[in-house]
Design a protein around this motif. Sequence first.
Motif, PDB file in Angstrom:
ATOM      1  N   THR A 123      24.931 122.038 -62.826  1.00  0.00           N
ATOM      2  CA  THR A 123      23.729 122.021 -61.989  1.00  0.00           C
ATOM      3  C   THR A 123      23.039 120.651 -61.995  1.00  0.00           C
ATOM      4  OG1 THR A 123      22.417 122.914 -63.800  1.00  0.00           O
ATOM      5  CG2 THR A 123      23.294 124.495 -62.204  1.00  0.00           C
ATOM      6  N   GLY A 124      23.156 119.901 -63.079  1.00  0.00           N
ATOM      7  CA  GLY A 124      22.561 118.566 -63.126  1.00  0.00           C
ATOM      8  C   GLY A 124      23.157 117.667 -62.061  1.00  0.00           C
ATOM      9  N   SER A 125      24.463 117.673 -61.953  1.00  0.00           N
ATOM     10  CA  SER A 125      25.131 116.852 -60.950  1.00  0.00           C
ATOM     11  C   SER A 125      24.833 117.362 -59.535  1.00  0.00           C
ATOM     12  CB  SER A 125      26.633 116.815 -61.201  1.00  0.00           C
ATOM     13  OG  SER A 125      27.228 115.807 -60.428  1.00  0.00           O
ATOM     14  N   ARG A 126      24.815 118.669 -59.367  1.00  0.00           N
ATOM     15  CA  ARG A 126      24.454 119.226 -58.056  1.00  0.00           C
ATOM     16  C   ARG A 126      23.071 118.741 -57.648  1.00  0.00           C
ATOM     17  NH1 ARG A 126      23.047 124.993 -58.437  1.00  0.00           N
ATOM     18  NH2 ARG A 126      21.036 124.060 -58.830  1.00  0.00           N
ATOM     19  N   ASN A 127      22.121 118.757 -58.580  1.00  0.00           N
ATOM     20  CA  ASN A 127      20.761 118.319 -58.272  1.00  0.00           C
ATOM     21  C   ASN A 127      20.716 116.846 -57.886  1.00  0.00           C
ATOM     22  OD1 ASN A 127      19.833 120.895 -58.834  1.00  0.00           O
ATOM     23  ND2 ASN A 127      19.205 120.396 -60.911  1.00  0.00           N
ATOM     24  N   VAL A 128      21.478 116.008 -58.578  1.00  0.00           N
ATOM     25  CA  VAL A 128      21.532 114.580 -58.241  1.00  0.00           C
ATOM     26  C   VAL A 128      22.011 114.407 -56.805  1.00  0.00           C
ATOM     27  CG1 VAL A 128      22.752 112.400 -58.685  1.00  0.00           C
ATOM     28  CG2 VAL A 128      21.825 113.734 -60.600  1.00  0.00           C
ATOM     29  N   LEU A 129      23.110 115.055 -56.463  1.00  0.00           N
ATOM     30  CA  LEU A 129      23.669 114.903 -55.120  1.00  0.00           C
ATOM     31  C   LEU A 129      22.714 115.416 -54.053  1.00  0.00           C
ATOM     32  CD1 LEU A 129      27.369 115.854 -55.924  1.00  0.00           C
ATOM     33  CD2 LEU A 129      26.422 113.561 -55.488  1.00  0.00           C
ATOM     34  N   GLU A 130      22.042 116.523 -54.312  1.00  0.00           N
ATOM     35  CA  GLU A 130      21.070 117.040 -53.346  1.00  0.00           C
ATOM     36  C   GLU A 130      19.907 116.072 -53.162  1.00  0.00           C
ATOM     37  OE1 GLU A 130      20.190 120.964 -54.833  1.00  0.00           O
ATOM     38  OE2 GLU A 130      21.965 121.833 -53.848  1.00  0.00           O
ATOM     39  N   LYS A 131      19.406 115.473 -54.251  1.00  0.00           N
ATOM     40  CA  LYS A 131      18.315 114.493 -54.154  1.00  0.00           C
ATOM     41  C   LYS A 131      18.722 113.296 -53.306  1.00  0.00           C
ATOM     42  CE  LYS A 131      16.669 115.314 -58.790  1.00  0.00           C
ATOM     43  NZ  LYS A 131      16.553 114.728 -60.128  1.00  0.00           N
ATOM     44  N   LEU A 132      19.997 112.943 -53.352  1.00  0.00           N
ATOM     45  CA  LEU A 132      20.494 111.791 -52.602  1.00  0.00           C
ATOM     46  C   LEU A 132      20.773 112.113 -51.139  1.00  0.00           C
ATOM     47  CD1 LEU A 132      22.904 110.436 -55.345  1.00  0.00           C
ATOM     48  CD2 LEU A 132      20.749 109.375 -54.595  1.00  0.00           C
ATOM     49  N   GLY A 133      20.703 113.392 -50.771  1.00  0.00           N
ATOM     50  CA  GLY A 133      20.907 113.786 -49.378  1.00  0.00           C
ATOM     51  C   GLY A 133      22.275 114.342 -49.050  1.00  0.00           C
ATOM     52  N   PHE A 134      23.128 114.538 -50.059  1.00  0.00           N
ATOM     53  CA  PHE A 134      24.451 115.102 -49.810  1.00  0.00           C
ATOM     54  C   PHE A 134      24.329 116.551 -49.340  1.00  0.00           C
ATOM     55  CE2 PHE A 134      25.751 111.479 -52.237  1.00  0.00           C
ATOM     56  CZ  PHE A 134      27.076 111.243 -51.922  1.00  0.00           C
ATOM     57  N   ALA A 135      25.237 116.934 -48.445  1.00  0.00           N
ATOM     58  CA  ALA A 135      25.274 118.300 -47.927  1.00  0.00           C
ATOM     59  C   ALA A 135      26.606 118.946 -48.317  1.00  0.00           C
ATOM     60  CB  ALA A 135      25.133 118.290 -46.415  1.00  0.00           C
ATOM     61  N   PRO A 136      26.580 120.243 -48.668  1.00  0.00           N
ATOM     62  CA  PRO A 136      27.820 120.923 -49.058  1.00  0.00           C
ATOM     63  C   PRO A 136      28.797 121.033 -47.894  1.00  0.00           C
ATOM     64  CG  PRO A 136      25.965 122.463 -49.045  1.00  0.00           C
ATOM     65  CD  PRO A 136      25.419 121.114 -48.715  1.00  0.00           C
ATOM     66  N   THR A 137      30.097 120.934 -48.219  1.00  0.00           N
ATOM     67  CA  THR A 137      31.124 121.066 -47.189  1.00  0.00           C
ATOM     68  C   THR A 137      32.131 122.166 -47.498  1.00  0.00           C
ATOM     69  OG1 THR A 137      32.428 119.315 -48.224  1.00  0.00           O
ATOM     70  CG2 THR A 137      30.963 118.671 -46.425  1.00  0.00           C
ATOM     71  N   GLU A 138      32.618 122.213 -48.755  1.00  0.00           N
ATOM     72  CA  GLU A 138      33.636 123.202 -49.100  1.00  0.00           C
ATOM     73  C   GLU A 138      33.755 123.309 -50.615  1.00  0.00           C
ATOM     74  OE1 GLU A 138      37.623 121.967 -48.005  1.00  0.00           O
ATOM     75  OE2 GLU A 138      37.148 119.888 -48.470  1.00  0.00           O
ATOM     76  N   ILE A 139      34.452 124.330 -51.055  1.00  0.00           N
ATOM     77  CA  ILE A 139      34.794 124.481 -52.468  1.00  0.00           C
ATOM     78  C   ILE A 139      36.312 124.440 -52.552  1.00  0.00           C
ATOM     79  CG2 ILE A 139      34.671 125.935 -54.519  1.00  0.00           C
ATOM     80  CD1 ILE A 139      32.128 127.209 -53.301  1.00  0.00           C
TER      81      ILE A 139
END
Length: 167
Positions: A123-139
């Motif tokens: 979740t820490g890394s997910r939060n970093v990417l979300e703060k930077l503006g990244f959007a989910p694409t796939e798993i």
Amino acid sequence: MPEVIETDRLSLRPYVAGDAEAICKQIGNYRVSQWLTRVPHPYSTSDAHAFFDRNAGDPCVKAVIYRGHLIGCVSILRNDLGYWFGIAHWGHGFATEAARAMLAAYFAAGQSGVGSGYLEGNTGSRNVLEKLGFAPTEIVSIYAASRKCKVPNHRMTLTRETWNAAA
């Protein structure tokens, strides 16, 4: 891409041979390596030197320095943002700060977009990417060398347009 990138607290610079011990001490901790795909566990100085050799001269691979000490890494390899930080440096905003600086230089160099991802449960890394503006694409399922098995990797993207709109 500049050779050295400075932020308010950090310096992002190329690796030097003397960094191997600090890298091994931090990334060699399974609590760090479990969240990375290409890093074996245990991690040795020969692994660090092999990493240096593979990426020698690549301007998009940086050691992250705080108060004169190596605390992690940030890179954009094959248009994919990656980073790791030693446990003592989690939760202080270093990953976001370093990645933001790297992305600013990357987009300033004319790049159009970048991918990244995080392993399920990080979740820490997910939060970093979300703060930077990244959007989910796939798993996708990806092999994690430290775990010696495949794990779900949540892929995300950041476009130049999204980056510019947030700036």
